[in-house]
Design a protein around this motif. Structure first.
Motif, PDB file in Angstrom:
ATOM      1  N   SER A  27      16.792  32.384  -4.121  1.00 33.29           N
ATOM      2  CA  SER A  27      16.585  33.207  -2.929  1.00 33.29           C
ATOM      3  C   SER A  27      17.870  33.271  -2.129  1.00 33.29           C
ATOM      4  CB  SER A  27      15.461  32.624  -2.072  1.00 33.29           C
ATOM      5  OG  SER A  27      15.370  33.292  -0.828  1.00 33.29           O
ATOM      6  N   SER A  28      18.069  34.384  -1.457  1.00 35.58           N
ATOM      7  CA  SER A  28      19.238  34.531  -0.590  1.00 35.58           C
ATOM      8  C   SER A  28      18.887  34.267   0.874  1.00 35.58           C
ATOM      9  CB  SER A  28      19.820  35.952  -0.734  1.00 35.58           C
ATOM     10  OG  SER A  28      18.839  36.924  -0.381  1.00 35.58           O
ATOM     11  N   SER A  29      17.641  33.808   1.145  1.00 39.74           N
ATOM     12  CA  SER A  29      17.258  33.531   2.525  1.00 39.74           C
ATOM     13  C   SER A  29      18.032  32.333   3.051  1.00 39.74           C
ATOM     14  CB  SER A  29      15.750  33.266   2.623  1.00 39.74           C
ATOM     15  OG  SER A  29      15.428  31.994   2.100  1.00 39.74           O
ATOM     16  N   LEU A  30      18.328  32.329   4.346  1.00 36.88           N
ATOM     17  CA  LEU A  30      19.114  31.260   4.946  1.00 36.88           C
ATOM     18  C   LEU A  30      18.404  29.918   4.794  1.00 36.88           C
ATOM     19  CD1 LEU A  30      21.532  30.302   6.589  1.00 36.88           C
ATOM     20  CD2 LEU A  30      20.276  30.896   8.666  1.00 36.88           C
ATOM     21  N   LEU A  31      17.086  29.895   4.988  1.00 29.60           N
ATOM     22  CA  LEU A  31      16.347  28.640   4.888  1.00 29.60           C
ATOM     23  C   LEU A  31      16.439  28.057   3.484  1.00 29.60           C
ATOM     24  CD1 LEU A  31      14.501  26.527   6.125  1.00 29.60           C
ATOM     25  CD2 LEU A  31      12.534  27.980   5.550  1.00 29.60           C
TER      26      LEU A  31
ATOM     27  N   ILE B  63      30.887  33.899  -2.977  1.00 26.95           N
ATOM     28  CA  ILE B  63      29.923  33.910  -4.081  1.00 26.95           C
ATOM     29  C   ILE B  63      28.531  34.254  -3.575  1.00 26.95           C
ATOM     30  CG2 ILE B  63      28.726  32.417  -5.735  1.00 26.95           C
ATOM     31  CD1 ILE B  63      31.399  30.992  -6.185  1.00 26.95           C
ATOM     32  N   ASP B  64      28.156  33.663  -2.431  1.00 31.14           N
ATOM     33  CA  ASP B  64      26.834  33.943  -1.865  1.00 31.14           C
ATOM     34  C   ASP B  64      26.707  35.412  -1.460  1.00 31.14           C
ATOM     35  OD1 ASP B  64      24.220  33.186  -0.713  1.00 31.14           O
ATOM     36  OD2 ASP B  64      25.204  33.630   1.188  1.00 31.14           O
ATOM     37  N   GLN B  65      27.747  35.962  -0.853  1.00 32.99           N
ATOM     38  CA  GLN B  65      27.709  37.368  -0.446  1.00 32.99           C
ATOM     39  C   GLN B  65      27.626  38.294  -1.655  1.00 32.99           C
ATOM     40  OE1 GLN B  65      31.233  37.678   2.034  1.00 32.99           O
ATOM     41  NE2 GLN B  65      30.077  37.228   3.897  1.00 32.99           N
TER      42      GLN B  65
ATOM     43  N   THR C 124      31.014  38.101 -11.273  1.00 30.96           N
ATOM     44  CA  THR C 124      29.552  38.006 -11.323  1.00 30.96           C
ATOM     45  C   THR C 124      29.084  38.902 -12.462  1.00 30.96           C
ATOM     46  OG1 THR C 124      29.145  39.847  -9.763  1.00 30.96           O
ATOM     47  CG2 THR C 124      29.446  37.628  -8.837  1.00 30.96           C
ATOM     48  N   LEU C 125      28.077  38.428 -13.195  1.00 30.92           N
ATOM     49  CA  LEU C 125      27.561  39.169 -14.346  1.00 30.92           C
ATOM     50  C   LEU C 125      26.046  39.124 -14.342  1.00 30.92           C
ATOM     51  CD1 LEU C 125      30.224  37.310 -15.512  1.00 30.92           C
ATOM     52  CD2 LEU C 125      29.881  38.924 -17.387  1.00 30.92           C
TER      53      LEU C 125
ATOM     54  N   TRP D 209      41.353  17.618   2.025  1.00 31.15           N
ATOM     55  CA  TRP D 209      41.067  18.259   3.310  1.00 31.15           C
ATOM     56  C   TRP D 209      41.778  19.607   3.428  1.00 31.15           C
ATOM     57  CZ3 TRP D 209      37.549  17.605   6.934  1.00 31.15           C
ATOM     58  CH2 TRP D 209      36.852  16.388   6.985  1.00 31.15           C
ATOM     59  N   SER D 210      42.969  19.672   2.862  1.00 29.57           N
ATOM     60  CA  SER D 210      43.736  20.921   2.964  1.00 29.57           C
ATOM     61  C   SER D 210      43.094  22.058   2.168  1.00 29.57           C
ATOM     62  CB  SER D 210      45.166  20.698   2.468  1.00 29.57           C
ATOM     63  OG  SER D 210      45.173  20.276   1.109  1.00 29.57           O
ATOM     64  N   ARG D 211      42.164  21.705   1.253  1.00 29.68           N
ATOM     65  CA  ARG D 211      41.513  22.726   0.424  1.00 29.68           C
ATOM     66  C   ARG D 211      40.102  23.065   0.911  1.00 29.68           C
ATOM     67  NH1 ARG D 211      44.438  22.823  -4.567  1.00 29.68           N
ATOM     68  NH2 ARG D 211      46.539  22.184  -3.976  1.00 29.68           N
ATOM     69  N   LEU D 212      39.619  22.389   1.962  1.00 28.91           N
ATOM     70  CA  LEU D 212      38.239  22.594   2.399  1.00 28.91           C
ATOM     71  C   LEU D 212      37.981  24.047   2.789  1.00 28.91           C
ATOM     72  CD1 LEU D 212      35.482  21.385   2.977  1.00 28.91           C
ATOM     73  CD2 LEU D 212      36.303  20.776   5.276  1.00 28.91           C
ATOM     74  N   GLY D 213      38.930  24.653   3.496  1.00 30.73           N
ATOM     75  CA  GLY D 213      38.764  26.051   3.898  1.00 30.73           C
ATOM     76  C   GLY D 213      38.636  26.971   2.697  1.00 30.73           C
ATOM     77  N   ARG D 214      39.447  26.712   1.662  1.00 39.60           N
ATOM     78  CA  ARG D 214      39.358  27.515   0.437  1.00 39.60           C
ATOM     79  C   ARG D 214      37.983  27.380  -0.209  1.00 39.60           C
ATOM     80  NH1 ARG D 214      44.956  26.210  -2.903  1.00 39.60           N
ATOM     81  NH2 ARG D 214      46.459  27.005  -1.366  1.00 39.60           N
ATOM     82  N   CYS D 215      37.500  26.132  -0.268  1.00 35.73           N
ATOM     83  CA  CYS D 215      36.212  25.877  -0.908  1.00 35.73           C
ATOM     84  C   CYS D 215      35.084  26.592  -0.186  1.00 35.73           C
ATOM     85  CB  CYS D 215      35.956  24.369  -0.947  1.00 35.73           C
ATOM     86  SG  CYS D 215      34.440  23.936  -1.826  1.00 35.73           S
ATOM     87  N   LEU D 216      35.051  26.481   1.135  1.00 36.05           N
ATOM     88  CA  LEU D 216      33.993  27.130   1.914  1.00 36.05           C
ATOM     89  C   LEU D 216      34.086  28.654   1.808  1.00 36.05           C
ATOM     90  CD1 LEU D 216      34.013  24.858   5.088  1.00 36.05           C
ATOM     91  CD2 LEU D 216      32.416  24.816   3.157  1.00 36.05           C
TER      92      LEU D 216
END
Length: 217
Positions: A91-95, A128-130, A212-213, A115-122
């Motif tokens: 599901s794509s719902s926030l909950l 991916i979610d979008q 994405t496929l 820590w320097s890569r956290l922004g990239r990861c998020l």
């Protein structure tokens, strides 16, 4: 008459359900297979040993999460792992996304990457979610959460075998299959198994792409 070696080889390559007791061993196999993926180096660390440790943790959480739905496939020798999430659990719902993030213990992510890569990861997780929402919306689909073949077993058709239980079921039920991958050879592998590219993206000009496929029934 089959020789005993032929029978043993056939048995060892038979697709079976992964047991919860095998999650730790399966996560090591998956981490070794993924450790050279360029996008994972980009978001975790250039340090190979550190990256392998992080990937082992990430894979253990992803595979353990998938086992609760009983659609994680492997072989007797753990030649590969295909972990699916069924349509009613995607599901794509926030909950639902928050529940999944909690189950995967993603709150511990900052301790598992540089820590320097956290922004990239998020940023990658958000992209991916979008893309997932854009591609599938509310349409029911099987989601391939983890797909990996042990490097020592590659080139033997193991990956295609591991996909078959759900590809066949999805075709029989008229349901789409969906996935995200980070390496171009994997794209060609999935295309050979009936998938088509939906999107190709980069989260930054210097970042490796992801694809994405989907596979229509």
């Amino acid at each position: 008459m089959k020789h005993s070696n032929d029978i043993q080889l056939q048995k060892s390559s038979e697709v079976i359900q992964l047991q919860k007791s095998q999650v730790s061993a399966a996560s090591i196999v998956a981490a070794k297979a993924f450790e050279d993926d360029p996008i994972l180096a980009y978001i975790i660390s250039d340090d190979r040993e550190f990256r392998l440790q992080s990937l082992t943790w990430l894979m253990s959480k992803a595979i353990a999460y998938s086992t609760q739905y009983n659609h994680v496939y492997t072989t007797q020798d753990l030649d590969g792992i295909a972990a699916w999430l069924p349509p009613e659990k995607v599901s794509s719902s926030l909950l639902q996304l928050l529940k999944m993030a909690w189950s995967l213990q993603l709150y511990a992510l900052p301790t598992k990457i540089r820590w320097s890569r956290l922004g990239r990861c998020l940023k990658l997780l958000l992209a991916i979610d979008q893309a997932h929402q854009q591609d599938m919306g509310d349409r029911p689909h099987w989601y391939l959460n983890v797909m990996v073949v042990n490097p020592a077993a590659q080139g033997r058709g193991v990956g295609s075998q591991l996909l078959q239980p759900i590809l066949q079921r999805a075709s029989n039920e008229g349901i789409v299959c969906y996935l995200v991958t980070f390496v171009e050879p994997a794209v060609r592998f999935y295309q050979k198994n009936g998938f088509e590219i939906v999107q190709a993206q980069k989260i930054a000009p210097d970042a490796p792409p992801f694809w994405t496929l989907k596979r229509n029934p």
